[in-house]
Design a protein around this motif. Structure first.
Motif, short mmCIF file in Angstrom:
data_model
loop_
_atom_site.label_atom_id
_atom_site.label_comp_id
_atom_site.label_asym_id
_atom_site.label_seq_id
_atom_site.Cartn_x
_atom_site.Cartn_y
_atom_site.Cartn_z
N TYR A 3 0.81 -1.22 0.00
CA TYR A 3 0.00 0.00 0.00
C TYR A 3 0.85 1.26 0.00
O TYR A 3 0.37 2.34 -0.36
N CYS A 4 2.14 1.16 0.41
CA CYS A 4 2.96 2.36 0.49
C CYS A 4 3.25 2.96 -0.88
O CYS A 4 3.65 4.13 -0.98
N VAL A 5 3.03 2.18 -1.93
CA VAL A 5 3.17 2.71 -3.30
C VAL A 5 1.87 2.51 -4.08
O VAL A 5 1.87 2.52 -5.32
N GLY A 6 0.77 2.31 -3.36
CA GLY A 6 -0.54 2.20 -4.00
C GLY A 6 -0.73 0.95 -4.82
O GLY A 6 -1.47 0.94 -5.80
N ARG B 129 15.37 -3.81 19.54
CA ARG B 129 14.81 -4.11 18.23
C ARG B 129 14.09 -2.87 17.70
O ARG B 129 13.26 -2.28 18.38
N VAL B 130 14.42 -2.49 16.47
CA VAL B 130 13.77 -1.37 15.80
C VAL B 130 13.03 -1.92 14.59
O VAL B 130 13.57 -2.74 13.83
N VAL B 131 11.79 -1.48 14.39
CA VAL B 131 10.99 -1.90 13.24
C VAL B 131 10.51 -0.66 12.50
O VAL B 131 9.93 0.25 13.10
N SER B 132 10.78 -0.62 11.20
CA SER B 132 10.34 0.49 10.35
C SER B 132 9.22 0.01 9.44
O SER B 132 9.41 -0.91 8.64
N GLU B 133 8.06 0.65 9.56
CA GLU B 133 6.93 0.39 8.67
C GLU B 133 6.87 1.53 7.66
O GLU B 133 6.62 2.68 8.02
N VAL B 134 7.12 1.22 6.39
CA VAL B 134 7.07 2.26 5.36
C VAL B 134 5.60 2.50 5.01
O VAL B 134 4.92 1.61 4.50
N LEU B 135 5.12 3.70 5.29
CA LEU B 135 3.71 4.03 5.04
C LEU B 135 3.51 4.67 3.67
O LEU B 135 2.45 4.52 3.05
N GLU B 136 4.52 5.41 3.20
CA GLU B 136 4.51 6.01 1.87
C GLU B 136 5.92 5.94 1.33
O GLU B 136 6.89 6.07 2.09
N SER B 137 6.04 5.78 0.02
CA SER B 137 7.38 5.73 -0.54
C SER B 137 7.44 6.46 -1.88
O SER B 137 6.71 6.15 -2.81
N ASN B 138 8.30 7.46 -1.92
CA ASN B 138 8.65 8.12 -3.18
C ASN B 138 10.09 8.60 -3.06
O ASN B 138 10.37 9.78 -3.02
N GLY B 139 10.98 7.63 -2.97
CA GLY B 139 12.39 7.95 -2.89
C GLY B 139 12.99 7.74 -1.52
O GLY B 139 12.63 8.40 -0.55
#
Length: 703
Positions: free
Chosen positions: A392-395, A433-443
Motif C-alpha cells: 500500500y505504500c506505493v498504491g 529491536r527497531v521496526v520500520s513500517e514504510v507508510l509512503e514511498s517516493n524515494g
C-alpha cells in the motif's frame, strides 16, 4: 580445458581454476583464497524470454555447514530451504555490480550459483563469490561485458587495509566492500565509525586501485580458455514510430514530468499512454497485420517511456529543474514526531516529501538477543533493525509473503548506519529491536528509516552517542553536462545514473551504499556528491532536533527496568541455588528476568523500578560478604559444646565461641542459645580460610 591462475591480494594468494569442476555449466570457476573455497557456476537458457522487458538474472549464494566441519543445528540437520539473511545480503552484493554489465537486448534466463565449499573464517567467501561470478560469466559464452572484481577495505590505526581478516575487523574504523571494472567503481556497500567524507572517498579509490590485479587475472583466464560470446542484436528501433510518438506526446509529456504529486503524475502518464496508443491503433490497423499490431503497440509503450526519460533528464541537466521544481540540492519538506504510539517503548513518525515511515523501538533482556547459526559459529545479536515495505505504500496490491530481498537489504543498511551511534553494552545492556513500517514511498525509504530509527531510539531513552540521519543522492549525466541531485524521488532514481545513499552523524559517515550505471565516476564528482550529501545530512539533523534534541534521560515507565550489579564470582552459586532453585524462585515471585554472567555481572530486568530495587536488594543480601566490626542479626543453626554456629548472611555462617556468649562465664551453650534463636552478633575476625569468628558478648557490651 583446465586452467589455474593465481595472484597475491592483501598478502594472500587468490586462485581461479576452471575446466575441472561443473563442466556442463556455461561457465564454472573455483575460487580459493587461503583455505576458503567457493565454486561459482553461470548457466544461461538457450532461448530468450521474449515476453519480458528486463534481464531475467537470478543470483544464488549458498553456505554449506560442512565447509567449517559442522552439522547444522536445525531439526532436519540440513541447511534450511529459505536463504538466511547473510546469504540474501551476499546475493545482493553479487547482483548489483553484475546486472548493468550484460549486453543490451540480452533476455535469456541466466542463473549464477555460488556454493561455499570450505571456509576458514578468515577470508570473505562473499567477495570470493562475486569475483567467481564475474569470472564464470567472463569465460562463458554469455554476453557479459566484464570483468568486475570486489575487495574489502578497512582502516586500522589510521591506515587503509586491503581485505582485513575477519578477526581484525573489530579494530577497523572503516568496513567497505567496493566493486569495480578496470575503469570505474560500480558499487560500494559498507559502514564507518563517523569518518569524514575525504577519508571514505580515499578508501573507495584505494580499493579500486587494489582490485586491478583481480580484473587482469580474469582477463588472462578468459584469453586462455574463454568461449566466444553469443551475439545479441540490440532490439531494432522503428525510427518512424519513434518520431510519430514524439509528435503525439511531447507537448503533454512536459506536463507529466512537471507534475509534482507522485500519484497524479502516474495517472497523467497512464492517461497519456492510453491516448497515444488509441491514436496509434487507429493509424496502424489499416496497414499492419493483426499478428504484428500487438508487438508494435508494445514497442510504442517502450518508446513512450524512453521519451519520458529523455525529457526528464534533459530538463534536469539543461534547465536545472526537477520533477517537483526543486533546486538540485534542495531537500523536500520534513516533519518529525516522536512518541507517536502510546504503548511502545519508543516511536517516531518521519515524513520527507511523499516518503513516510513509522518506526518503533523495543527494549528487551539478554534472552531476547537474536541467535544466528552461521559458518563462524553461533552468534548472538543484541541490536536488530527490521524494515517492512508493504504494497500500500506505493498504491499497489500484492500478496504478503514475508520480507523480500530488498526489505532485508534496506534493513541491513539502516541497521549499519545506526549501529555506530549506539551505546556500548556495558553502559546500556538492553537488547534493542527497531521496526520500520514504510507508510509512503517516493524515494529513499531506507534513509527515512535511518532518521526515524534514530528518533525512536532517543524517544525510548537509549543514550545514543549522536543522532543519525540519511540522504539519497542521484546523478544524471548527459554528454559533458552533469547534475548531482539531493534527496532523489523514485523516478529520479529509476531514470538516473547513480543511487548513492549516505548516512551519518554531524561528525561523519556511518554507512553508505552506492550503485553506478555510468562507465565511471571521477574523483571530482565523487567529492562533490559526498560534500553535497553532507550538507543535506546536516540539514535533516536540524529538522530532527526540532522533534527531540537529545535522548530522554530514562527509559519509559512501561519499558522494562534494568539494573546491573557486580558480585563476587564465588557467590554466583548462592544466586543460582541448588539446581537453579533460588533464581527460579526469585523469577517466579517477582516476575523478573535475571541474567548471571560468569564474571559475576548480574542483570536484573523488571517490569518497573520498585520491583527492580526489591530484587536488587535481595540479590545483594544473597551475595553479601561479612565485614569485620559489623553487627548482624543472625540465626542459630547448630549448637556445639564449644559454641554456636550462627548464620549472619545467606550461605554465610560464623562461630560464636562459648566464651563470647555472655560477659560472664557460661557453663553450657544451651543455657544462652537454642537452635533457631535470633541473635545479634558482631564479626570479630575472618581468617585466611574465610572462617568467621563472632561475638554476642561484644554486642551486649556496646548496647
Amino acid at each position: 580445458m583446465e586452467k589455474k591462475l593465481s595472484v597475491e591480494i592483501g598478502g594472500r594468494t587468490l586462485t581461479l581454476e576452471t575446466g575441472r569442476l561443473a563442466k556442463q555449466a556455461s561457465g564454472a570457476v573455483l575460487v580459493t583464497y587461503g583455505q576458503s573455497v567457493v565454486l561459482v557456476t553461470a548457466t544461461a537458457a538457450r532461448e530468450a524470454r521474449a515476453t519480458v522487458d528486463f534481464l531475467p538474472l537470478t543470483i544464488e549464494y549458498q553456505e554449506r555447514f560442512y565447509a567449517v566441519g559442522r552439522i547444522p543445528g536445525s531439526f532436519f540437520r540440513r541447511e534450511i530451504g529459505r536463504p538466511t539473511d547473510n546469504e540474501i545480503l551476499a546475493c545482493r552484493i553479487i547482483d548489483r555490480p553484475l546486472r548493468p554489465l550484460f549486453a543490451a537486448g540480452y533476455q535469456n534466463e541466466t542463473q549464477v550459483i555460488a556454493t561455499v565449499l570450505s571456509a576458514d573464517n578468515e577470508n570473505d567467501p562473499e567477495l570470493m563469490a562475486m569475483i567467481g561470478a564475474s569470472a564464470a560469466l567472463t569465460v562463458s559464452h554469455i554476453p557479459f561485458n566484464g570483468p568486475v572484481a570486489g575487495v574489502r577495505v578497512g582502516m586500522i590505526d589510521g591506515e587503509y587495509v586491503l581485505n582485513p581478516p575477519i578477526d581484525q575487523r573489530h579494530n577497523s574504523r572503516l568496513d567497505l566492500i567496493v566493486a569495480g571494472t578496470a575503469n570505474a567503481v560500480v558499487m560500494v556497500e559498507g559502514g564507518a565509525d563517523s569518518l569524514s567524507e575525504d577519508e571514505v572517498r580515499e578508501g573507495i579509490f584505494f580499493a579500486h586501485e587494489a582490485m586491478q590485479p583481480l580484473i587482469d587475472l580474469q582477463k588472462e583466464l578468459a584469453k586462455e580458455v574463454g568461449r566466444p560470446k553469443m551475439e545479441v542484436a540490440p532490439p531494432p528501433v522503428d525510427e518512424e514510430l519513434r518520431a510519430r510518438i514524439e509528435s503525439l506526446a511531447a507537448a503533454e509529456m512536459t506536463e507529466v514530468i512537471t507534475t509534482a504529486d507522485k500519484q497524479a503524475r502516474g495517472e497523467a502518464s497512464q492517461q497519456l499512454q492510453e491516448k497515444v496508443l488509441e491514436t496509434l491503433t487507429a493509424d496502424l490497423t489499416a496497414n499492419t497485420p493483426e499478428a504484428d499490431l500487438e508487438a508494435k503497440l508494445k514497442e510504442a509503450k517502450g518508446l513512450l517511456k524512453d521519451l519520458q526519460k529523455k525529457m526528464m533528464r534533459q530538463r534536469i541537466v539543461k534547465e536545472h529543474q526537477r520533477i517537483d521544481n526543486r533546486k538540485l540540492d534542495e531537500i523536500r519538506p520534513i516533519t518529525s514526531e516522536v512518541a507517536a504510539l502510546p504503548r511502545v517503548h519508543g516511536s517516531a513518525l518521519f515524513t520527507r516529501g511523499e516518503t513516510q515511515v513509522l518506526v518503533s523501538a523495543t527494549l528487551g533482556s539478554g534472552d531476547d538477543e537474536q541467535r544466528i547459526e552461521s559458518l563462524s559459529g553461533m552468534n548472538f545479536k543484541p541490536f536488530m533493525l527490521h524494515y517492512n515495505f508493504p504494497p500500500y505504500c506505493v498504491g499497489e496490491v500484492r500478496f504478503l509473503r514475508g520480507p523480500s530481498r530488498r526489505d532485508i537489504g534496506h534493513g541491513a543498511l539502516a541497521e549499519r548506519a545506526i549501529q555506530a551511534a549506539l551505546p556500548d553494552a556495558d553502559s546500556f545492556p538492553y537488547t534493542i529491536r527497531v521496526v520500520s513500517e514504510v507508510l509512503e514511498s517516493n524515494g529513499s525509504s531506507s534513509m527515512a528509516t535511518v532518521c526515524g530509527a534514530s528518533l525512536s531510539l532517543m524517544d525510548a531513552g537509549v543514550p545514543m552517542k549522536k543522532a543519525v540521519s540519511g540522504i539519497a543522492m542521484g546523478l544524471i549525466e548527459e554528454g559533458d553536462e552533469i547534475a548531482i541531485l539531493s534527496d532523489i524521488l523514485g523516478d529520479e532514481d529509476h531514470l538516473g545514473d547513480m543511487d548513492f545513499k549516505v548516512a551519518g552523524t554531524d561528525e561523519g559517515i556511518t554507512a553508505l551504499q552506492m550503485d553506478i550505471k555510468l562507465a565511471g565516476v571521477s574523483r571530482e564528482i565523487m567529492t562533490k556528491a559526498l560534500n553535497q550529501a553532507k550538507v543535506a545530512r546536516l540539514h535533516i539533523l536540524e529538522k530532527m532536533q526540532q522533534a527531540l534534541e537529545a535522548p530522554r534521560r530514562e527509559v519509559p515507565e512501561h519499558a522494562p527496568k534494568l539494573f546491573t550489579i557486580n558480585i563476587n564470582p564465588d557467590k554466583i552459586r548462592d544466586v543460582i541455588g541448588p539446581g537453579g532453585k533460588v533464581i527460579r524462585g526469585i523469577t517466579a515471585d517477582y516476575g523478573v528476568k535475571i541474567d548471571v554472567e560468569d564474571d559475576g555481572k548480574v542483570k536484573i530486568f523488571a517490569p518497573n523500578g520498585e520491583v527492580a530495587n526489591q530484587v536488587r536488594e535481595l540479590v545483594l543480601s544473597l551475595t553479601a560478604e561479612a565485614e569485620i566490626g559489623k553487627i548482624y542479626d543472625g540465626t542459630v543453626q547448630k549448637i556445639m559444646d564449644f559454641g554456636a554456629f550462627v548464620q549472619i548472611l545467606p550461605g554465610t555462617d560464623g562461630l560464636v565461641h562459648i566464651s563470647e556468649l555472655e560477659n560472664r562465664r557460661v557453663e553450657k551453650v544451651t543455657d544462652v542459645l537454642q537452635e533457631g534463636d535470633e541473635v545479634r552478633v558482631k564479626v570479630l575476625d575472618i581468617d585466611s580460610r574465610g572462617k568467621i569468628r563472632l561475638s554476642r558478648k561484644a554486642v551486649l557490651a556496646e548496647e
